[in-house]
Design an enzyme around this catalytic site. Structure first.
Site, PDB file in Angstrom:
ATOM      1  N   PRO A  83      -7.436   1.590   3.699  1.00  0.00           N
ATOM      2  CA  PRO A  83      -7.540   1.264   5.129  1.00  0.00           C
ATOM      3  C   PRO A  83      -8.820   0.497   5.456  1.00  0.00           C
ATOM      4  CG  PRO A  83      -7.011   3.592   4.798  1.00  0.00           C
ATOM      5  CD  PRO A  83      -7.405   3.040   3.462  1.00  0.00           C
ATOM      6  N   GLU A 110      -7.931  10.615  -0.712  1.00  0.00           N
ATOM      7  CA  GLU A 110      -8.994   9.983   0.083  1.00  0.00           C
ATOM      8  C   GLU A 110      -9.524   8.725  -0.580  1.00  0.00           C
ATOM      9  OE1 GLU A 110      -7.930  12.182   2.622  1.00  0.00           O
ATOM     10  OE2 GLU A 110      -9.703  11.052   3.185  1.00  0.00           O
ATOM     11  N   ARG A 148       7.973 -12.648  -3.974  1.00  0.00           N
ATOM     12  CA  ARG A 148       9.013 -13.530  -3.421  1.00  0.00           C
ATOM     13  C   ARG A 148       8.506 -14.972  -3.299  1.00  0.00           C
ATOM     14  NH1 ARG A 148       8.893 -14.678   1.971  1.00  0.00           N
ATOM     15  NH2 ARG A 148      11.115 -14.985   2.397  1.00  0.00           N
ATOM     16  N   ASP A 162       9.996 -19.416   6.288  1.00  0.00           N
ATOM     17  CA  ASP A 162       9.383 -18.136   6.621  1.00  0.00           C
ATOM     18  C   ASP A 162       8.646 -18.234   7.952  1.00  0.00           C
ATOM     19  OD1 ASP A 162      10.020 -16.322   4.796  1.00  0.00           O
ATOM     20  OD2 ASP A 162       8.238 -16.517   3.575  1.00  0.00           O
TER      21      ASP A 162
HETATM   22  C1  4G0 Z   1     -10.063   6.830   3.412  1.00  0.00           C
HETATM   23  N1  4G0 Z   1      -8.670   7.040   3.113  1.00  0.00           N
HETATM   24  C2  4G0 Z   1      -7.903   7.927   3.948  1.00  0.00           C
HETATM   25  C3  4G0 Z   1      -8.064   6.357   2.058  1.00  0.00           C
HETATM   26  C4  4G0 Z   1      -8.851   5.547   1.219  1.00  0.00           C
HETATM   27  C5  4G0 Z   1      -8.217   4.844   0.182  1.00  0.00           C
HETATM   28  C6  4G0 Z   1      -6.851   4.965  -0.050  1.00  0.00           C
HETATM   29  C7  4G0 Z   1      -6.089   5.793   0.779  1.00  0.00           C
HETATM   30  C8  4G0 Z   1      -4.617   5.912   0.551  1.00  0.00           C
HETATM   31  N2  4G0 Z   1      -3.923   5.650   1.804  1.00  0.00           N
HETATM   32  C9  4G0 Z   1      -3.827   4.406   2.341  1.00  0.00           C
HETATM   33  C10 4G0 Z   1      -4.104   3.266   1.605  1.00  0.00           C
HETATM   34  C11 4G0 Z   1      -4.005   2.029   2.244  1.00  0.00           C
HETATM   35  C12 4G0 Z   1      -3.628   1.974   3.587  1.00  0.00           C
HETATM   36  C13 4G0 Z   1      -3.527   0.663   4.291  1.00  0.00           C
HETATM   37  N3  4G0 Z   1      -3.583   0.677   5.633  1.00  0.00           N
HETATM   38  O1  4G0 Z   1      -3.389  -0.387   3.644  1.00  0.00           O
HETATM   39  C14 4G0 Z   1      -3.349   3.141   4.254  1.00  0.00           C
HETATM   40  N4  4G0 Z   1      -3.448   4.334   3.639  1.00  0.00           N
HETATM   41  C15 4G0 Z   1      -6.690   6.479   1.830  1.00  0.00           C
END
Ligand code: 4G0
Length: 239
Positions: A83, A110, A148, A162
């Site tokens: 994220p 996490e 793709r 696209d």
């Molecule tokens: C800090 N934390 C919660 C976390 C940190 C790293 C990976 C993950 C695994 N989850 C993910 C991965 C990506 C996305 C995205 N939006 O691309 C959403 N969730 C969670």
């Protein structure tokens, strides 16, 4: 092109690799998708791939050792789905599709130990502002979007239309029957008049973009025809 995906849950990718367009592309050897099970690189008796975070707090973190070992077995730009990453979009997909090989680390829980990010990750990428249980679905989405664009995976004409290829949203699509429950397909699409059909589609794309994603029009060069069509749209909308 070869896409490596490092994950603790390889089985999540079996349907992705066997079905539909990606499945056929893999059969035709147009590209390679190599799912690497991080747990295969845990040499301790319990094959522990994750552990509690130093400093306390909820959740688990993927340990550095298995990741460093797994990364020794792959090549190419290393992407980590998180994220905290830069926003994934079609432009980034097009750039990544030019690479001979890329490796995607699907974080879980996490995330992964920061020492792996610091020393091995080239790009942290997010698919949107939301948190999932793991980075597998983001990795799958990115691999799908990139795959793709590999020549031969889909007909060239398809992706040239696209939405995000020409900077506009897609026009509406219809197929048989020409009338269903009293709902008719727009006449122009049945006319066989290709120029009129092309104009209708461009106007519909402009209208949708203007109504739903006006931000995409900001800074986009409009051709003379597009300017004319957009003026018509604004008149018709009374805006
Ligand atoms: C800090 N934390 C919660 C976390 C940190 C790293 C990976 C993950 C695994 N989850 C993910 C991965 C990506 C996305 C995205 N939006 O691309 C959403 N969730 C969670």
């Amino acid at each position: 092109m070869k896409i490596n995906i490092l994950t603790l849950f390889p089985e999540m990718f079996s349907g992705f690799k066997s079905e539909s367009i990606i499945g056929k592309a893999l059969e035709k050897n147009l590209l390679e998708i190599n799912i690497v099970n991080i747990r295969d690189f845990c040499y301790d008796k319990h094959k522990q791939a994750d552990d509690m975070p130093f400093g306390g707090g909820a959740g688990m973190v993927i340990k550095p050792e298995p990741l460093f070992r797994a990364l020794e077995t792959v090549k190419g730009k290393v992407i980590y789905t998180t994220p905290q990453g830069v926003k994934f979009n079609q432009k980034l997909a097009i750039e990544l599709a030019q690479e001979e090989e890329i490796t995607i680390i699907a974080g879980h829980y996490e995330g992964i130990d920061e020492r792996v990010v610091e020393s091995k990750v080239d790009l942290e990428v997010s698919i949107g502002d939301f948190v999932l249980t793991g980075g597998e679905l983001p990795a799958m989405m990115m691999a799908d979007c990139i795959a793709r664009l590999v020549p031969g995976v889909i007909k060239k004409e398809s992706y040239e239309n696209d939405s995000f290829f020409n900077g506009l949203l897609d026009y509406p699509h219809y197929t048989r029957p020409a009338e269903y429950e009293g709902m008719k397909v727009p006449e122009v699409l049945l006319s066989g008049h290709h120029k009129n059909i092309e104009t209708w589609r461009l106007k519909e794309s402009l209208k949708r973009t203007y109504l739903r994603r006006r931000d995409l029009l900001v800074g986009r060069e409009l051709s003379k025809e597009e300017k004319k069509l957009l003026a018509e749209i604004k008149r018709e909308l009374g805006k």
